[in-house]
Write a protein that holds these residues in place. Structure first.
Motif, PDB file in Angstrom:
ATOM      1  N   ALA A  37      -6.125   4.248   7.621  1.00 24.64           N
ATOM      2  CA  ALA A  37      -4.659   4.235   7.650  1.00 24.64           C
ATOM      3  C   ALA A  37      -4.118   2.897   7.162  1.00 24.64           C
ATOM      4  CB  ALA A  37      -4.166   4.528   9.068  1.00 24.64           C
ATOM      5  N   GLY A  38      -4.801   1.808   7.516  1.00 22.18           N
ATOM      6  CA  GLY A  38      -4.361   0.498   7.056  1.00 22.18           C
ATOM      7  C   GLY A  38      -4.431   0.364   5.548  1.00 22.18           C
ATOM      8  N   ILE A  39      -5.477   0.908   4.927  1.00 21.52           N
ATOM      9  CA  ILE A  39      -5.598   0.840   3.471  1.00 21.52           C
ATOM     10  C   ILE A  39      -4.485   1.643   2.805  1.00 21.52           C
ATOM     11  CG2 ILE A  39      -7.061   1.506   1.520  1.00 21.52           C
ATOM     12  CD1 ILE A  39      -9.471   0.897   3.230  1.00 21.52           C
ATOM     13  N   VAL A  40      -4.197   2.822   3.336  1.00 23.76           N
ATOM     14  CA  VAL A  40      -3.139   3.656   2.758  1.00 23.76           C
ATOM     15  C   VAL A  40      -1.789   2.969   2.879  1.00 23.76           C
ATOM     16  CG1 VAL A  40      -1.941   5.862   2.929  1.00 23.76           C
ATOM     17  CG2 VAL A  40      -4.434   5.779   3.181  1.00 23.76           C
ATOM     18  N   VAL A  41      -1.487   2.414   4.053  1.00 16.51           N
ATOM     19  CA  VAL A  41      -0.203   1.732   4.252  1.00 16.51           C
ATOM     20  C   VAL A  41      -0.101   0.505   3.343  1.00 16.51           C
ATOM     21  CG1 VAL A  41       1.203   0.481   5.929  1.00 16.51           C
ATOM     22  CG2 VAL A  41       0.051   2.588   6.601  1.00 16.51           C
ATOM     23  N   THR A  42      -1.200  -0.242   3.224  1.00 23.39           N
ATOM     24  CA  THR A  42      -1.187  -1.433   2.380  1.00 23.39           C
ATOM     25  C   THR A  42      -0.907  -1.078   0.921  1.00 23.39           C
ATOM     26  OG1 THR A  42      -2.778  -2.522   3.846  1.00 23.39           O
ATOM     27  CG2 THR A  42      -2.561  -3.411   1.625  1.00 23.39           C
ATOM     28  N   SER A  43      -1.431   0.050   0.458  1.00 26.33           N
ATOM     29  CA  SER A  43      -1.200   0.452  -0.935  1.00 26.33           C
ATOM     30  C   SER A  43       0.239   0.853  -1.197  1.00 26.33           C
ATOM     31  CB  SER A  43      -2.128   1.612  -1.299  1.00 26.33           C
ATOM     32  OG  SER A  43      -1.779   2.788  -0.579  1.00 26.33           O
ATOM     33  N   LEU A  44       0.998   1.137  -0.138  1.00 21.57           N
ATOM     34  CA  LEU A  44       2.377   1.601  -0.298  1.00 21.57           C
ATOM     35  C   LEU A  44       3.408   0.535   0.059  1.00 21.57           C
ATOM     36  CD1 LEU A  44       2.044   5.187   1.239  1.00 21.57           C
ATOM     37  CD2 LEU A  44       2.097   4.566  -1.175  1.00 21.57           C
ATOM     38  N   ARG A  45       2.963  -0.678   0.362  1.00 19.73           N
ATOM     39  CA  ARG A  45       3.883  -1.739   0.731  1.00 19.73           C
ATOM     40  C   ARG A  45       3.927  -2.804  -0.361  1.00 19.73           C
ATOM     41  NH1 ARG A  45       3.571  -3.623   6.887  1.00 19.73           N
ATOM     42  NH2 ARG A  45       5.643  -4.326   6.248  1.00 19.73           N
ATOM     43  N   GLU A  74      -5.026 -15.167  -6.051  1.00 22.97           N
ATOM     44  CA  GLU A  74      -4.316 -14.262  -5.166  1.00 22.97           C
ATOM     45  C   GLU A  74      -5.219 -13.073  -4.857  1.00 22.97           C
ATOM     46  OE1 GLU A  74      -0.852 -12.694  -6.979  1.00 22.97           O
ATOM     47  OE2 GLU A  74      -1.803 -12.349  -8.920  1.00 22.97           O
ATOM     48  N   ILE A  75      -5.168 -12.606  -3.619  1.00 23.93           N
ATOM     49  CA  ILE A  75      -6.108 -11.594  -3.172  1.00 23.93           C
ATOM     50  C   ILE A  75      -5.742 -10.204  -3.688  1.00 23.93           C
ATOM     51  CG2 ILE A  75      -7.165 -10.571  -1.120  1.00 23.93           C
ATOM     52  CD1 ILE A  75      -6.706 -13.119   0.351  1.00 23.93           C
ATOM     53  N   ASN A  76      -4.463  -9.954  -3.927  1.00 22.44           N
ATOM     54  CA  ASN A  76      -4.016  -8.648  -4.437  1.00 22.44           C
ATOM     55  C   ASN A  76      -4.429  -7.517  -3.497  1.00 22.44           C
ATOM     56  OD1 ASN A  76      -2.970  -9.872  -6.761  1.00 22.44           O
ATOM     57  ND2 ASN A  76      -4.905  -9.630  -7.869  1.00 22.44           N
ATOM     58  N   TRP A  77      -4.064  -7.639  -2.239  1.00 23.52           N
ATOM     59  CA  TRP A  77      -4.470  -6.621  -1.275  1.00 23.52           C
ATOM     60  C   TRP A  77      -3.893  -5.259  -1.613  1.00 23.52           C
ATOM     61  CZ3 TRP A  77      -8.504  -7.273   1.451  1.00 23.52           C
ATOM     62  CH2 TRP A  77      -8.845  -8.517   1.992  1.00 23.52           C
ATOM     63  N   ASP A  78      -2.680  -5.209  -2.135  1.00 23.56           N
ATOM     64  CA  ASP A  78      -2.070  -3.919  -2.449  1.00 23.56           C
ATOM     65  C   ASP A  78      -2.814  -3.228  -3.589  1.00 23.56           C
ATOM     66  OD1 ASP A  78      -1.310  -5.954  -4.108  1.00 23.56           O
ATOM     67  OD2 ASP A  78       0.714  -5.189  -4.469  1.00 23.56           O
ATOM     68  N   LEU A  79      -3.180  -3.990  -4.643  1.00 26.72           N
ATOM     69  CA  LEU A  79      -3.908  -3.399  -5.757  1.00 26.72           C
ATOM     70  C   LEU A  79      -5.328  -3.006  -5.352  1.00 26.72           C
ATOM     71  CD1 LEU A  79      -2.826  -5.788  -8.678  1.00 26.72           C
ATOM     72  CD2 LEU A  79      -1.710  -3.709  -7.848  1.00 26.72           C
ATOM     73  N   ARG A  80      -5.963  -3.829  -4.547  1.00 24.87           N
ATOM     74  CA  ARG A  80      -7.316  -3.512  -4.091  1.00 24.87           C
ATOM     75  C   ARG A  80      -7.309  -2.271  -3.207  1.00 24.87           C
ATOM     76  NH1 ARG A  80     -10.084  -8.835  -1.749  1.00 24.87           N
ATOM     77  NH2 ARG A  80     -11.863  -7.389  -1.684  1.00 24.87           N
ATOM     78  N   SER A  81      -6.268  -2.085  -2.427  1.00 25.12           N
ATOM     79  CA  SER A  81      -6.183  -0.889  -1.576  1.00 25.12           C
ATOM     80  C   SER A  81      -6.066   0.373  -2.418  1.00 25.12           C
ATOM     81  CB  SER A  81      -4.983  -1.009  -0.630  1.00 25.12           C
ATOM     82  OG  SER A  81      -5.111  -2.117   0.223  1.00 25.12           O
ATOM     83  N   VAL A  82      -5.261   0.320  -3.470  1.00 24.00           N
ATOM     84  CA  VAL A  82      -5.137   1.479  -4.359  1.00 24.00           C
ATOM     85  C   VAL A  82      -6.476   1.799  -5.008  1.00 24.00           C
ATOM     86  CG1 VAL A  82      -4.024   2.362  -6.428  1.00 24.00           C
ATOM     87  CG2 VAL A  82      -2.702   1.019  -4.798  1.00 24.00           C
ATOM     88  N   ALA A  83      -7.155   0.770  -5.520  1.00 23.30           N
ATOM     89  CA  ALA A  83      -8.455   0.992  -6.154  1.00 23.30           C
ATOM     90  C   ALA A  83      -9.485   1.500  -5.165  1.00 23.30           C
ATOM     91  CB  ALA A  83      -8.942  -0.308  -6.799  1.00 23.30           C
ATOM     92  N   ALA A  84      -9.428   1.023  -3.917  1.00 22.12           N
ATOM     93  CA  ALA A  84     -10.365   1.494  -2.892  1.00 22.12           C
ATOM     94  C   ALA A  84     -10.141   2.967  -2.578  1.00 22.12           C
ATOM     95  CB  ALA A  84     -10.218   0.657  -1.623  1.00 22.12           C
ATOM     96  N   ILE A  85      -8.888   3.386  -2.517  1.00 24.76           N
ATOM     97  CA  ILE A  85      -8.579   4.794  -2.252  1.00 24.76           C
ATOM     98  C   ILE A  85      -9.109   5.670  -3.386  1.00 24.76           C
ATOM     99  CG2 ILE A  85      -6.717   6.472  -2.002  1.00 24.76           C
ATOM    100  CD1 ILE A  85      -5.084   4.273  -0.625  1.00 24.76           C
ATOM    101  N   ILE A  86      -8.861   5.254  -4.615  1.00 23.24           N
ATOM    102  CA  ILE A  86      -9.336   6.030  -5.773  1.00 23.24           C
ATOM    103  C   ILE A  86     -10.854   6.092  -5.805  1.00 23.24           C
ATOM    104  CG2 ILE A  86      -9.353   6.120  -8.296  1.00 23.24           C
ATOM    105  CD1 ILE A  86      -6.594   4.807  -8.249  1.00 23.24           C
TER     106      ILE A  86
END
Length: 273
Positions: free
Chosen positions: A25-33, A233-245
């Motif tokens: 859930a944290g990864i999904v929320v992070t990708s949408l913020r 920069e860590i790019n948590w939002d982009l990494r979350s999207v790539a992790a989901i895919i």
């Protein structure tokens, strides 16, 4: 008759499942913020803004579709070759007699204790001399070869309970080793073969070390996921999207074939009740 599970077991498993879902859930929320909301932590909702900017940026900035194709190609070919070669090798080691059979089996099984890091330098030198750097064969050959240790062991353990009467009956009917394997052993060994295929697919799909070292241009998703993390920069939002895919396909494969995977360790084909 199998009784109903106690209530405390259901509650305990439910709690474990909820804890397990929290990171997802944290990864999904992070990708949408937005990035400024991610920096506070995905569990902070003081400024909870939803946006798909990260999804658009990942697809525009990084070759996700190309990496998806490379990952599916390498994982699919490695899985198919392992599913074809493993049952034949396990059948030979278990049912056939040939010189140095036990020694060869011990050598193959002992590859369990051989970490990938040990073979990196010799493989890199070999691939460089053969001109296979940045070639799909540089990862396919280790994928298939290094999987023989556990896959042959798994299928051979299944053959321990395989009824030899079927093999002997095939010999009496005039079948040679190849015909016996094709018409008798192979059709009754689909469960462990599917189990090997699922495990091999999951391993090759998530493999990072070998493709990161041997591939340069066409890289699979795990390597691309590692590259998305910026230097400053860590790019948590982009990494979350790539992790989901990256995790969608293995999850679907496991959900579709989970019955065959479970049957791989339970089925005893041909055994009498």
């Amino acid at each position: 008759m199998i009784g109903k599970a106690p209530r405390w077991i259901v509650i305990f498993v439910g709690i474990i499942a909820c804890i397990w879902v929290i990171p997802i859930a944290g990864i999904v929320v992070t990708s949408l913020r937005p990035p400024e909301g991610v920096s506070l932590g995905w569990w902070h909702f003081e400024r909870f803004d939803l946006t798909f900017n990260a999804w658009h940026r990942v697809w525009e900035k990084y070759p996700l579709s190309q990496s998806m194709w490379v990952t599916m190609k390498t994982a699919g070919i490695a899985t198919a070759l392992t599913m074809l070669l493993t049952p034949a090798a396990a059948y030979a080691f278990h049912f056939l007699n040939f010189p140095f059979r036990r020694i060869l089996l011990i050598i193959i099984i002992n590859a369990f204790v051989l970490p990938q890091q040990v073979v990196i330098i010799p493989l890199f030198t070999l691939w460089r001399d053969l001109g296979l750097i940045d070639n799909i064969l540089s990862v396919l050959i280790p994928y298939v070869g290094m999987s023989f240790a556990w896959s042959i062991f798994l299928v051979k353990n299944f053959f321990e309970d395989f009824p030899r009467e079927l093999v002997e009956a095939a010999k009496i009917d005039g079948c040679g080793p190849i015909a016996t394997f094709r018409h008798v052993v192979l059709p009754n060994s689909l469960s462990p073969i599917f189990a090997v295929g699922i495990l091999q697919f999951l391993w090759t799909w998530n493999a990072l070390l070998l493709p990161m070292l041997f591939l340069r241009n066409d890289v699979p998703l795990p390597v691309l996921l590692a590259r998305i993390s910026g230097s400053y920069e860590i790019n948590w939002d982009l990494r979350s999207v790539a992790a989901i895919i990256t995790t969608i396909v293995p999850l679907l494969v496991f959900l579709v074939f989970q019955r065959q995977f479970a049957a791989g360790s339970q089925t005893r084909t041909g055994a009498k009740e």
